[in-house]
Scaffold this motif. Structure first.
Motif, PDB file in Angstrom:
ATOM      1  N   ALA A  44      26.591  10.080  -6.174  1.00 33.54           N
ATOM      2  CA  ALA A  44      26.849  11.515  -6.145  1.00 33.54           C
ATOM      3  C   ALA A  44      25.560  12.336  -6.065  1.00 33.54           C
ATOM      4  CB  ALA A  44      27.638  11.921  -7.388  1.00 33.54           C
ATOM      5  N   LYS A  45      24.425  11.640  -5.983  1.00 35.64           N
ATOM      6  CA  LYS A  45      23.111  12.278  -5.859  1.00 35.64           C
ATOM      7  C   LYS A  45      22.790  13.177  -7.052  1.00 35.64           C
ATOM      8  CE  LYS A  45      23.123  12.073  -0.811  1.00 35.64           C
ATOM      9  NZ  LYS A  45      22.995  12.794   0.468  1.00 35.64           N
ATOM     10  N   LEU A  46      23.312  12.779  -8.214  1.00 36.53           N
ATOM     11  CA  LEU A  46      23.038  13.545  -9.426  1.00 36.53           C
ATOM     12  C   LEU A  46      21.885  12.941 -10.227  1.00 36.53           C
ATOM     13  CD1 LEU A  46      26.704  14.183 -10.614  1.00 36.53           C
ATOM     14  CD2 LEU A  46      25.129  15.874  -9.686  1.00 36.53           C
ATOM     15  N   ALA A  47      21.629  11.652 -10.025  1.00 34.88           N
ATOM     16  CA  ALA A  47      20.579  10.982 -10.789  1.00 34.88           C
ATOM     17  C   ALA A  47      19.219  11.631 -10.563  1.00 34.88           C
ATOM     18  CB  ALA A  47      20.519   9.500 -10.418  1.00 34.88           C
ATOM     19  N   GLU A  48      18.939  11.993  -9.313  1.00 37.13           N
ATOM     20  CA  GLU A  48      17.648  12.600  -8.993  1.00 37.13           C
ATOM     21  C   GLU A  48      17.430  13.889  -9.772  1.00 37.13           C
ATOM     22  OE1 GLU A  48      15.278  14.333  -5.082  1.00 37.13           O
ATOM     23  OE2 GLU A  48      17.021  13.029  -4.808  1.00 37.13           O
ATOM     24  N   LYS A  49      18.476  14.706  -9.887  1.00 33.26           N
ATOM     25  CA  LYS A  49      18.364  15.966 -10.626  1.00 33.26           C
ATOM     26  C   LYS A  49      18.074  15.704 -12.108  1.00 33.26           C
ATOM     27  CE  LYS A  49      21.539  18.583  -7.653  1.00 33.26           C
ATOM     28  NZ  LYS A  49      22.824  19.333  -7.605  1.00 33.26           N
ATOM     29  N   ILE A  50      18.729  14.690 -12.631  1.00 30.16           N
ATOM     30  CA  ILE A  50      18.557  14.371 -14.049  1.00 30.16           C
ATOM     31  C   ILE A  50      17.140  13.892 -14.326  1.00 30.16           C
ATOM     32  CG2 ILE A  50      19.294  12.771 -15.866  1.00 30.16           C
ATOM     33  CD1 ILE A  50      22.110  12.898 -14.478  1.00 30.16           C
ATOM     34  N   LEU A  51      16.638  12.995 -13.487  1.00 29.79           N
ATOM     35  CA  LEU A  51      15.308  12.419 -13.696  1.00 29.79           C
ATOM     36  C   LEU A  51      14.197  13.411 -13.396  1.00 29.79           C
ATOM     37  CD1 LEU A  51      15.937   8.874 -12.177  1.00 29.79           C
ATOM     38  CD2 LEU A  51      15.865   9.515 -14.592  1.00 29.79           C
ATOM     39  N   GLN A  52      14.454  14.367 -12.491  1.00 37.01           N
ATOM     40  CA  GLN A  52      13.414  15.323 -12.119  1.00 37.01           C
ATOM     41  C   GLN A  52      12.989  16.170 -13.315  1.00 37.01           C
ATOM     42  OE1 GLN A  52      11.925  15.383  -9.023  1.00 37.01           O
ATOM     43  NE2 GLN A  52      10.464  16.691 -10.117  1.00 37.01           N
ATOM     44  N   SER A  53      13.917  16.485 -14.196  1.00 35.45           N
ATOM     45  CA  SER A  53      13.596  17.277 -15.373  1.00 35.45           C
ATOM     46  C   SER A  53      12.608  16.541 -16.270  1.00 35.45           C
ATOM     47  CB  SER A  53      14.869  17.612 -16.160  1.00 35.45           C
ATOM     48  OG  SER A  53      14.579  18.349 -17.320  1.00 35.45           O
ATOM     49  N   LEU A  54      12.720  15.206 -16.318  1.00 36.57           N
ATOM     50  CA  LEU A  54      11.777  14.407 -17.100  1.00 36.57           C
ATOM     51  C   LEU A  54      10.411  14.362 -16.418  1.00 36.57           C
ATOM     52  CD1 LEU A  54      14.107  11.407 -18.046  1.00 36.57           C
ATOM     53  CD2 LEU A  54      13.636  13.460 -19.391  1.00 36.57           C
ATOM     54  N   ILE A  55      10.431  14.170 -15.104  1.00 37.30           N
ATOM     55  CA  ILE A  55       9.177  14.100 -14.342  1.00 37.30           C
ATOM     56  C   ILE A  55       8.393  15.405 -14.471  1.00 37.30           C
ATOM     57  CG2 ILE A  55       8.214  13.921 -12.007  1.00 37.30           C
ATOM     58  CD1 ILE A  55      10.650  12.087 -11.366  1.00 37.30           C
ATOM     59  N   ASP A  56       9.096  16.521 -14.390  1.00 39.39           N
ATOM     60  CA  ASP A  56       8.443  17.830 -14.465  1.00 39.39           C
ATOM     61  C   ASP A  56       7.741  18.044 -15.798  1.00 39.39           C
ATOM     62  OD1 ASP A  56       9.332  18.395 -11.934  1.00 39.39           O
ATOM     63  OD2 ASP A  56      11.030  19.629 -12.584  1.00 39.39           O
ATOM     64  N   ARG A  57       8.246  17.416 -16.861  1.00 38.47           N
ATOM     65  CA  ARG A  57       7.638  17.565 -18.196  1.00 38.47           C
ATOM     66  C   ARG A  57       6.717  16.397 -18.529  1.00 38.47           C
ATOM     67  NH1 ARG A  57      12.200  20.695 -16.939  1.00 38.47           N
ATOM     68  NH2 ARG A  57      12.250  22.547 -18.292  1.00 38.47           N
ATOM     69  N   LYS A  58       6.403  15.562 -17.523  1.00 38.74           N
ATOM     70  CA  LYS A  58       5.502  14.416 -17.692  1.00 38.74           C
ATOM     71  C   LYS A  58       6.006  13.443 -18.762  1.00 38.74           C
ATOM     72  CE  LYS A  58       1.292  16.722 -16.070  1.00 38.74           C
ATOM     73  NZ  LYS A  58       2.012  17.831 -15.433  1.00 38.74           N
ATOM     74  N   ILE A  59       7.305  13.227 -18.737  1.00 37.23           N
ATOM     75  CA  ILE A  59       7.928  12.252 -19.629  1.00 37.23           C
ATOM     76  C   ILE A  59       8.215  10.987 -18.833  1.00 37.23           C
ATOM     77  CG2 ILE A  59       9.992  11.752 -20.984  1.00 37.23           C
ATOM     78  CD1 ILE A  59      10.061  14.731 -21.713  1.00 37.23           C
ATOM     79  N   GLU A  60       7.698   9.878 -19.301  1.00 39.55           N
ATOM     80  CA  GLU A  60       7.893   8.601 -18.612  1.00 39.55           C
ATOM     81  C   GLU A  60       9.311   8.091 -18.851  1.00 39.55           C
ATOM     82  OE1 GLU A  60       4.772   5.626 -19.142  1.00 39.55           O
ATOM     83  OE2 GLU A  60       3.616   7.166 -20.214  1.00 39.55           O
ATOM     84  N   SER A  61       9.831   7.433 -17.837  1.00 36.24           N
ATOM     85  CA  SER A  61      11.170   6.862 -17.982  1.00 36.24           C
ATOM     86  C   SER A  61      11.373   5.741 -16.978  1.00 36.24           C
ATOM     87  CB  SER A  61      12.251   7.936 -17.777  1.00 36.24           C
ATOM     88  OG  SER A  61      12.252   8.391 -16.441  1.00 36.24           O
ATOM     89  N   PHE A  62      12.291   4.861 -17.306  1.00 37.78           N
ATOM     90  CA  PHE A  62      12.759   3.872 -16.344  1.00 37.78           C
ATOM     91  C   PHE A  62      14.256   3.752 -16.490  1.00 37.78           C
ATOM     92  CE2 PHE A  62      11.754   1.467 -20.146  1.00 37.78           C
ATOM     93  CZ  PHE A  62      12.780   0.541 -20.263  1.00 37.78           C
TER      94      PHE A  62
END
Length: 382
Positions: A44-62
């Protein structure tokens, strides 16, 4: 009456576009997270939106998205191993019940040294949990607020209720926009499941003024979502109304308890991977008919909250209108009406009933029931 104790935990944030501030919210607990993600979010192309919020705040994730098998002990064991190897600060669980259950289990067991089956078989974790942030993408988040997690035991495909620490979930973030991708069929079965959950909490032996308050307001809001407002004053979008109703009813079931339909649907899901919300919707009219024999006055109240009958209709007629209302919704959305329509046999169902009969929640049903009683009920719905 028993003492009423209320703890404000977890925090709840509900609103459109709240997912865009996910990174801001989770910084409180750390800067490295494992994101347990329902695979459909990628489609549904929603994952990118969710992860982008973490990337923008320099929060690492996998991301861990290997959850197609469901919330089985085997999947949880694999996820815990990856989480420890990743030296994470917390879990972000995004999706339906599978993702939420797995995320909470990983948070609860992260520091434990014992084998997962120690806890599947009844032991309670003794270490601290790591923070879990739950982001449901369906209209109910029942177990986010409880110290238990439904788990499928991979050794036997049996339903087990795993006990965990009280403070596993730190935040429940509900963004109605994440639910726009649900199909009409999914929205219908989830809405019927909400009616079932509300009824179970309202009839529960553990019902209290707090759970009753949330059931009543939740059903009122749910009726607006399903059938429109009786006035033009409410113009809130349907997905927002469903989200509001869902969180209220989920809080109610956590404060009271689950009931017959939920238990059986969890047992069938564990054994045969049939949609819990679909099974719940099939069982709902039969569960209401059963409850009418001993809790008619409560069902009368639910009928009026859902506006299934005029204000001056009460008693048996109100209860009949509620059951008919549910059956009309099932027919409207062309949903199955019998468990046999899901390619299940009576022999299949007898195994699921045996599993359900062994869980502690059986003791919290509105009336005492044996496995024989459960089997008699399931035959009616078959």
């Amino acid at each position: 009456m028993a003492d009423f104790v209320f703890r404000i935990n977890p925090n709840i944030i509900l609103g459109s576009y709240t997912i865009s501030r996910l990174g801001q919210q989770v910084k409180e607990w750390g800067t490295r997270y494992m994101v347990i993600l329902d695979p459909f979010l990628n489609e549904a192309k929603l994952a990118e939106k969710i992860l982008q919020s973490l990337i923008d705040r320099k929060i690492e994730s996998f991301v861990f998205a290997e959850i197609a098998e469901g919330n089985t002990s085997r999947v949880i064991e694999r996820a815990v191993k990856l989480a420890r190897e990743g030296h994470i600060h917390g879990i972000i669980a995004v999706g339906g019940a599978k993702a939420i259950h797995i995320g909470r289990a990983v948070s609860a067991l992260y520091y434990e040294t014992h084998d997962i089956y120690t806890f599947v078989d009844g032991a309670v974790p003794t270490t601290a949990s790591i923070p879990c942030i739950c982001i449901p993408t369906t209209f109910r988040c029942t177990h986010c607020f409880t110290p238990v997690i439904p788990v499928t035991d991979s050794r036997s495909n049996q339903l087990k209720i795993m006990k965990v620490q009280n403070s596993v979930c730190k935040l429940v973030l509900i963004d109605p926009n994440l639910m726009l991708s649900l199909t009409e069929n999914q929205r219908a079965t989830l809405s019927l499941e909400l009616i079932g959950l509300a009824t179970e909490a309202y009839l529960s032996q553990r019902a209290n003024f707090f759970s009753d308050m949330f059931v009543e307001k939740g059903l009122e809001i749910l009726s607006y979502a399903l059938d429109g407002s009786p006035s033009l004053e409410i113009s809130t979008p349907e997905e927002v109304l469903l989200s509001q109703a869902g969180v209220m009813i989920s809080l109610a079931t956590a404060s009271a308890s689950l009931g017959l339909g939920s238990l059986i649907s969890m047992g069938i899901y564990a054994r045969y991977h049939k949609s819990k919300s679909l099974v719940s919707s099939i069982l709902l009219p039969y569960a209401l008919e059963d409850a009418a024999n001993y809790k008619a006055s409560r069902l009368d109240k639910i009928a009026h909250l859902l506006r299934t009958c005029p204000d001056d209709i009460n008693g048996d007629e109100a209860v009949k209108s509620l059951i008919e209302y549910v059956r009309q919704k099932i027919a409207k959305y062309n949903l199955p009406t019998r468990l046999k329509d899901l390619n299940l046999t009576v022999e299949n169902l007898s195994l699921a009933i045996e599993d359900v009969g062994s869980v502690d929640i059986m003791n919290e049903l509105p009336r005492s029931m044996t496995t024989d009683d459960l089997f008699s009920f399931i035959k009616i719905a078959f």
